[in-house]
Design an enzyme around this catalytic site. Structure first.
Site, PDB file in Angstrom:
ATOM      1  N   ASP A  31       0.866  -1.190   0.000  1.00 46.43           N
ATOM      2  CA  ASP A  31       0.000   0.000   0.000  1.00 46.43           C
ATOM      3  C   ASP A  31       0.902   1.239   0.000  1.00 46.43           C
ATOM      4  O   ASP A  31       1.920   1.270   0.698  1.00 46.43           O
ATOM      5  CB  ASP A  31      -0.880  -0.001   1.263  1.00 46.43           C
ATOM      6  CG  ASP A  31      -2.092   0.896   1.132  1.00 46.43           C
ATOM      7  OD1 ASP A  31      -3.217   0.380   1.215  1.00 46.43           O
ATOM      8  OD2 ASP A  31      -1.919   2.128   0.961  1.00 46.43           O
ATOM      9  N   TYR A 141     -14.719   6.294 -13.339  1.00 51.98           N
ATOM     10  CA  TYR A 141     -14.433   5.244 -12.353  1.00 51.98           C
ATOM     11  C   TYR A 141     -14.915   3.888 -12.879  1.00 51.98           C
ATOM     12  O   TYR A 141     -14.150   2.915 -12.950  1.00 51.98           O
ATOM     13  CB  TYR A 141     -15.111   5.594 -11.016  1.00 51.98           C
ATOM     14  CG  TYR A 141     -15.113   4.466 -10.025  1.00 51.98           C
ATOM     15  CD1 TYR A 141     -13.926   3.915  -9.570  1.00 51.98           C
ATOM     16  CD2 TYR A 141     -16.323   3.940  -9.550  1.00 51.98           C
ATOM     17  CE1 TYR A 141     -13.931   2.864  -8.669  1.00 51.98           C
ATOM     18  CE2 TYR A 141     -16.329   2.899  -8.640  1.00 51.98           C
ATOM     19  CZ  TYR A 141     -15.133   2.358  -8.209  1.00 51.98           C
ATOM     20  OH  TYR A 141     -15.142   1.308  -7.323  1.00 51.98           O
TER      21      TYR A 141
END
Ligand code: UDP
Length: 323
Positions: A31, A141
């Site tokens: 991450d 998106y």
């Protein structure tokens, strides 16, 4: 299994990591912490601070972890933002996603589990929505997620990288330890609960003139732990393809506010605003395929229970992971 979780410091990734570990799997979290929080990474997982834009960073991370499977959550996920900054969405959600798929192929990873979305469908011709409906996204998106779904189909056919992709409806709720904390919160349930906590005077209702019974948008909310459970079922060898994850119940924005008022025992002030661009009026899942083919069985299908777990977490962590 040894599972490499991208975005494991984010809302969905953190709870999937927790559930994987509870089930006895080994987890490496990758991450970059732009959206995620270090405190959201379960202490039992190995953590890699990723730099996905740096050449070779993703490949080296996957090589060092030698995973059996990759679960790819790392992405930007705001419909509204994608309408003003599409570049961010195509870069992070397609270009960076490709780097993980390529690394999976190069490292001989057996399974790629992808977080997709109901936003790939756009406004549906009918609800509840089954996986075979046409995909006509109305925001970048959804378009970016759909593009990557197509990559996975070809990679499976040609490189034999087995994939499973989950099209989430509206993930909500919390586990005991981990919950939803976005630095800029745009989602309805945490925003309403912030008002209930007394940290904001009111919440906004985007659009009251939709063709729905009370004029506000209808969504299908799914508990985050149920969503995580589906991902684990998806790890089984031979399970591949696209699966909707939702409960088959649609709740309007006003109904969500009422449910939050009931669970929190507080009156919540709302103000009516114009529509938010990119929002389809009604999205409700049929998740029958996941039930039938994966043996998925949601434990928290009711909105009351979903909101109750979110409320418990927000009360305990009023500043989220900033505490
Ligand atoms: N919404 C709203 N007020 C808010 C946040 C969201 O009225 O403060 C509406 C939004 O327009 C949509 C629904 O609530 O119709 C669910 O939005 P959310 O951002 O939670 O999830 P999305 O469906 O966009 O993934």
């Amino acid at each position: 299994m040894n599972v490499f979780v991208t975005g494991g410091a984010g809302y969905i990734g953190s709870i999937c990591t927790e559930e994987l570990l509870n089930a006895g799997h080994q987890v490496t979290v990758y991450d970059n912490l732009t959206e995620g929080h270090r405190l959201a990474v379960d202490a039992r997982a190995k953590f890699i601070l990723g730099k996905p834009e740096e050449p070779g960073d993703i490949l080296n991370a996957v090589k060092s972890a030698k995973p059996d499977a990759i679960m790819h959550f790392a992405a930007n996920a705001l419909v509204g933002e994608s309408m003003t900054n599409p570049k961010k969405y195509f870069h992070n959600n397609v270009v960076n996603a490709l780097k993980f798929a390529d690394a999976a192929v190069e490292c001989g990873v057996k399974k790629f589990v992808f977080s997709s979305t109901c936003a790939t469908y756009g406004p549906p011709d009918r609800v509840p929505m089954t996986e075979d409906l046409p995909q006509r996204p109305i925001n970048p998106y959804g378009e970016a997620k759909l593009m990557f779904e197509k990559v996975l189909i070809w990679y499976q056919q040609i490189y034999k990288l087995e994939f499973i992709a989950f099209r989430y409806f509206n993930a909500a709720g919390a586990s005991e330890k981990f919950g939803e904390h976005h630095r800029i919160e745009t989602h309805i349930i945490p925003n309403v609960l912030t008002v209930a906590l007394g940290r904001k005077p009111q919440c906004e209702i985007f659009g009251t003139d939709y063709p729905t019974p009370d004029g506000t948008c209808i969504r299908d909310y799914i508990h985050i732990v149920d969503l995580a459970q589906a991902h684990m079922l998806g790890l089984q060898p031979g399970k591949t393809g696209f699966y909707n994850l939702g409960n088959g119940d649609g709740y309007s924005v006003r109904q969500v506010v009422q449910t939050c008022e009931k669970i929190a025992g507080k009156k919540i002030l709302t103000v009516e605003k114009p529509r938010r661009s990119g929002d389809p009026p009604r999205l409700v899942a049929s998740a029958e395929k996941a039930v039938r083919e994966l043996g998925w069985k949601p434990k928290f299908p009711k909105l009351d229970d979903i909101v109750a777990t979110a409320w418990a977490w927000h009360k305990k962590h009023p500043n989220g992971y900033a505490d």
